[in-house]
Design a protein around this motif. Structure first.
Motif, short mmCIF file in Angstrom:
data_model
loop_
_atom_site.label_atom_id
_atom_site.label_comp_id
_atom_site.label_asym_id
_atom_site.label_seq_id
_atom_site.Cartn_x
_atom_site.Cartn_y
_atom_site.Cartn_z
N PRO A 189 -13.13 -31.13 0.20
CA PRO A 189 -13.57 -31.32 1.58
C PRO A 189 -14.69 -32.36 1.66
CG PRO A 189 -13.33 -28.99 1.07
CD PRO A 189 -13.18 -29.72 -0.23
N ARG A 241 -12.87 -28.35 10.18
CA ARG A 241 -11.95 -28.16 9.06
C ARG A 241 -11.00 -27.01 9.35
NH1 ARG A 241 -17.16 -28.37 6.23
NH2 ARG A 241 -17.40 -30.45 5.32
N GLU A 295 -5.62 -35.04 8.10
CA GLU A 295 -6.42 -34.63 9.25
C GLU A 295 -5.53 -34.51 10.47
OE1 GLU A 295 -8.62 -37.94 11.45
OE2 GLU A 295 -8.69 -38.64 9.36
N GLU A 345 -10.16 -31.78 9.55
CA GLU A 345 -9.74 -32.02 8.17
C GLU A 345 -8.87 -30.87 7.68
OE1 GLU A 345 -11.71 -33.20 3.85
OE2 GLU A 345 -12.94 -32.17 5.34
N CYS A 380 -7.57 -28.70 4.73
CA CYS A 380 -8.08 -28.35 3.40
C CYS A 380 -7.20 -27.26 2.78
CB CYS A 380 -9.52 -27.84 3.51
SG CYS A 380 -10.69 -28.99 4.24
#
Length: 245
Positions: A17, A24, A44, A49, A51
């Motif tokens: 990350p 996120r 993304e 984002e 993860c």
């Protein structure tokens, strides 16, 4: 804005990350799978984002001891996530991955740490209904056939060594799933979106209704496709994953 990773490299993430995004979403794979289940997803989604979480005992963590139970997994992951709770975040868990995702929400709350703004659960009955998974009743030979079909459907030659490795991971994951017991619902503070795959023959919309008891804010969304079509990152799914922002 500072760019790059915000902490030392962790084996829990195949892609560390960073600080480049405003939010996120941590993604939990299904039984027998690893972070590569999300390899077709974008990095993304509208400045959120993506993860993917890499559980121990598979893929690049094959040499790491298996987590054993969902509670152990949640405890280890909650500690790992501490440096990454500095901005809004959500959890996405597909199939059995929704269960350790939920347990991690509970664990973060128990520790007094920031929790997710939202929990997405995909194709998985609520924790107190988790034993309904038909695969938990399969024999080892039946599971091997399932693994072979899954690999073949993704255009990969199901080599015996690959199937042996995948089956060994799946069997350990299923042992954790069978050991998991949460007889009574526990409400979490975040909102929950329950995703139902319209062409899923095993997980009906009715079977997902138990999630209503786990938050004061639960909504249901139907998505076109079958049980494992989440892996292809369909547009309708990605749009759903941005609505909590």
């Amino acid at each position: 804005m500072t760019t790059g990773p915000i902490a030392a490299a962790s084996p829990w993430f195949v892609r560390q990350p960073s600080t480049e995004h405003s939010a996120r979403i941590f993604c939990f794979p299904f039984s027998g799978a690893g972070a590569s289940a999300f390899s077709a997803w974008p990095a993304e989604i509208d400045d959120i984002e993506v993860c993917p979480v890499q559980f121990p005992g598979r893929e690049n963590r094959l040499g790491h001891p298996h987590y054993g139970t969902y509670e152990n997994l949640a405890a280890e992951l909650a500690d790992t996530l501490k440096p990454f709770l500095d901005r809004p975040f959500a959890f996405f868990g597909h199939c059995a991955g929704a269960l350790p995702a939920f347990e991690t929400v509970v664990r973060l709350d128990d520790l007094g740490l920031p929790g997710p703004h939202h929990l997405f659960v995909s194709g998985q009955p609520a924790p107190h209904d988790a034993s309904h998974d038909r695969m938990l009743t399969m024999t080892e030979s039946e599971l091997r056939a399932e693994v072979e079909t899954f690999v073949r459907d993704r255009g990969i030659d199901p080599r015996p060594d690959m199937i042996d490795m995948g089956l060994s991971v799946l069997l350990r994951d299923h042992a954790a799933a069978r050991a998991y017991r949460r007889a009574e619902p526990v409400a979490v503070r975040c909102s929950i979106t329950v995703l139902h795959w319209r062409d899923d023959p095993d997980v009906s919309l009715d079977l997902l209704q138990g999630w209503r008891r786990y938050s004061d804010a639960v909504d249901f969304q139907a998505v076109d496709g079958g049980h494992h079509d989440f892996a292809g990152a369909p547009d309708a799914l990605l749009r759903s994953l941005t609505r909590w922002r």
